[in-house]
Scaffold this motif. Structure first.
Motif, PDB file in Angstrom:
ATOM      1  N   THR A  30      13.857   4.985   1.918  1.00 14.44           N
ATOM      2  CA  THR A  30      14.114   4.174   1.010  1.00 14.44           C
ATOM      3  C   THR A  30      12.995   3.236   0.747  1.00 14.44           C
ATOM      4  O   THR A  30      12.376   3.123  -0.424  1.00 14.44           O
ATOM      5  CB  THR A  30      15.402   3.434   0.880  1.00 14.44           C
ATOM      6  OG1 THR A  30      16.228   4.281   1.409  1.00 14.44           O
ATOM      7  CG2 THR A  30      15.674   2.915  -0.246  1.00 14.44           C
ATOM      8  N   GLU A  31      12.585   2.554   1.866  1.00 11.60           N
ATOM      9  CA  GLU A  31      11.430   1.527   1.657  1.00 11.60           C
ATOM     10  C   GLU A  31      10.046   2.580   1.380  1.00 11.60           C
ATOM     11  O   GLU A  31       9.029   1.818   0.641  1.00 11.60           O
ATOM     12  CB  GLU A  31      11.126   1.054   3.066  1.00 11.60           C
ATOM     13  CG  GLU A  31      12.243  -0.059   3.344  1.00 11.60           C
ATOM     14  CD  GLU A  31      12.207  -0.769   4.748  1.00 11.60           C
ATOM     15  OE1 GLU A  31      12.555  -1.967   4.905  1.00 11.60           O
ATOM     16  OE2 GLU A  31      12.078  -0.031   5.604  1.00 11.60           O
ATOM     17  N   ARG A  32       9.862   3.583   1.824  1.00 14.81           N
ATOM     18  CA  ARG A  32       8.826   4.375   1.811  1.00 14.81           C
ATOM     19  C   ARG A  32       8.716   4.955   0.333  1.00 14.81           C
ATOM     20  O   ARG A  32       7.486   4.575  -0.332  1.00 14.81           O
ATOM     21  CB  ARG A  32       8.594   5.694   2.651  1.00 14.81           C
ATOM     22  CG  ARG A  32       7.382   6.269   2.549  1.00 14.81           C
ATOM     23  CD  ARG A  32       7.508   7.634   3.187  1.00 14.81           C
ATOM     24  NE  ARG A  32       8.437   8.636   2.903  1.00 14.81           N
ATOM     25  CZ  ARG A  32       8.741   9.270   1.849  1.00 14.81           C
ATOM     26  NH1 ARG A  32       7.675   9.035   0.892  1.00 14.81           N
ATOM     27  NH2 ARG A  32       9.425  10.184   1.394  1.00 14.81           N
ATOM     28  N   GLN A  33       9.818   5.281  -0.379  1.00 14.26           N
ATOM     29  CA  GLN A  33       9.869   5.510  -1.672  1.00 14.26           C
ATOM     30  C   GLN A  33       9.693   4.471  -2.592  1.00 14.26           C
ATOM     31  O   GLN A  33       8.884   4.641  -3.580  1.00 14.26           O
ATOM     32  CB  GLN A  33      11.158   6.281  -2.115  1.00 14.26           C
ATOM     33  CG  GLN A  33      11.737   7.543  -1.363  1.00 14.26           C
ATOM     34  CD  GLN A  33      12.886   8.125  -1.815  1.00 14.26           C
ATOM     35  OE1 GLN A  33      13.597   7.357  -2.081  1.00 14.26           O
ATOM     36  NE2 GLN A  33      13.189   9.430  -1.167  1.00 14.26           N
ATOM     37  N   PHE A  34       9.838   3.457  -2.392  1.00  8.10           N
ATOM     38  CA  PHE A  34       9.938   2.105  -3.027  1.00  8.10           C
ATOM     39  C   PHE A  34       8.441   1.890  -3.131  1.00  8.10           C
ATOM     40  O   PHE A  34       7.764   1.399  -4.150  1.00  8.10           O
ATOM     41  CB  PHE A  34      10.743   0.943  -2.544  1.00  8.10           C
ATOM     42  CG  PHE A  34      10.490  -0.460  -3.130  1.00  8.10           C
ATOM     43  CD1 PHE A  34      11.078  -0.449  -4.608  1.00  8.10           C
ATOM     44  CD2 PHE A  34       9.598  -1.396  -2.803  1.00  8.10           C
ATOM     45  CE1 PHE A  34      10.855  -1.611  -5.378  1.00  8.10           C
ATOM     46  CE2 PHE A  34       9.371  -2.434  -3.484  1.00  8.10           C
ATOM     47  CZ  PHE A  34       9.968  -2.824  -4.742  1.00  8.10           C
ATOM     48  N   HIS A  38       6.203   1.605  -6.313  1.00 13.96           N
ATOM     49  CA  HIS A  38       5.486   0.210  -6.582  1.00 13.96           C
ATOM     50  C   HIS A  38       3.701   0.410  -6.856  1.00 13.96           C
ATOM     51  O   HIS A  38       3.130   0.030  -7.671  1.00 13.96           O
ATOM     52  CB  HIS A  38       5.587  -0.744  -5.681  1.00 13.96           C
ATOM     53  CG  HIS A  38       4.925  -1.875  -5.846  1.00 13.96           C
ATOM     54  ND1 HIS A  38       3.628  -2.415  -5.436  1.00 13.96           N
ATOM     55  CD2 HIS A  38       5.466  -3.191  -6.438  1.00 13.96           C
ATOM     56  CE1 HIS A  38       3.558  -3.550  -5.655  1.00 13.96           C
ATOM     57  NE2 HIS A  38       4.476  -3.940  -6.407  1.00 13.96           N
ATOM     58  N   ALA A  39       3.228   1.375  -5.749  1.00 11.51           N
ATOM     59  CA  ALA A  39       1.730   1.871  -6.029  1.00 11.51           C
ATOM     60  C   ALA A  39       1.527   2.412  -7.527  1.00 11.51           C
ATOM     61  O   ALA A  39       0.408   2.214  -8.098  1.00 11.51           O
ATOM     62  CB  ALA A  39       1.412   2.585  -4.886  1.00 11.51           C
ATOM     63  N   ARG A  40       2.465   3.378  -7.654  1.00 12.85           N
ATOM     64  CA  ARG A  40       2.037   3.993  -9.050  1.00 12.85           C
ATOM     65  C   ARG A  40       2.179   3.488 -10.175  1.00 12.85           C
ATOM     66  O   ARG A  40       1.440   3.417 -11.251  1.00 12.85           O
ATOM     67  CB  ARG A  40       3.335   5.313  -9.151  1.00 12.85           C
ATOM     68  CG  ARG A  40       2.672   6.619  -8.848  1.00 12.85           C
ATOM     69  CD  ARG A  40       3.864   7.799  -9.176  1.00 12.85           C
ATOM     70  NE  ARG A  40       5.132   7.302  -9.465  1.00 12.85           N
ATOM     71  CZ  ARG A  40       6.006   7.752  -8.822  1.00 12.85           C
ATOM     72  NH1 ARG A  40       6.002   8.885  -8.007  1.00 12.85           N
ATOM     73  NH2 ARG A  40       7.349   7.230  -8.766  1.00 12.85           N
TER      74      ARG A  40
END
Length: 162
Positions: A30-34, A38-40
């Motif tokens: 979940t943290e990785r997807q967030f 965020h970067a996008r």
């Protein structure tokens, strides 16, 4: 033997804590997807941001609806009434003393009148005297709701049987 057993427990605990620390350093799914999201979105601006808001449309006037009570059901407000009165059949005891008419000596069957902040007593014979031991607050506590309104003082007296 106990020492060897105790040493093995300590080593096992150290391995468990090492695994926990390693997991804490890694990002969860979940943290990785967030982080990717965020970067996008980092350089993007929401649509309409920084653009002045459009002028609001002028409000249309509300339709006038007469939803107030009809005149025959309206009760006059306190500033539209010259006074109020109530019957008091029993003797009136004020400050431990029974009120009596100064002219005829009557001590019961009073009309108590409240007008312009003053209280008056009226006996059955029609004599009136100002009563300073009673105030408007006392009158309001002891009077019930008005059952009628009258255009003249005489109409009210007739209504109350005096």
């Amino acid at each position: 033997m106990k020492r060897a057993g105790r040493g093995a427990e300590i080593e096992e605990d150290a391995r468990v804590f090492h695994r926990i620390r390693r997991r804490a350093k890694e990002l969860s799914e979940t943290e990785r997807q967030f982080a990717e999201l965020h970067a996008r979105l980092q350089g993007q601006v929401p649509p309409g941001f920084g653009v002045p808001a459009p002028e609001p449309e002028p409000a249309k006037p509300a339709a006038v609806v007469d939803d107030f009570l009809p005149p025959e059901l309206r009760v006059p407000s306190h500033d539209q009434v010259d006074g109020k009165m109530m019957p008091w059949k029993q003797p009136l005891v004020l400050d431990g003393e029974m009120a009596a008419c100064a002219e005829c000596g009557a001590y019961r069957d009073w009309l108590i009148l409240s007008t312009h902040g003053d209280i008056w007593l009226r006996c059955r014979a029609g004599h009136q005297q100002r009563e300073t031991r009673i105030d408007t607050a006392w009158y309001n506590r002891h009077s019930g709701p008005a059952d009628a309104t009258h255009a003249t003082f005489e109409d009210c007296l007739r209504h109350l049987g005096h």
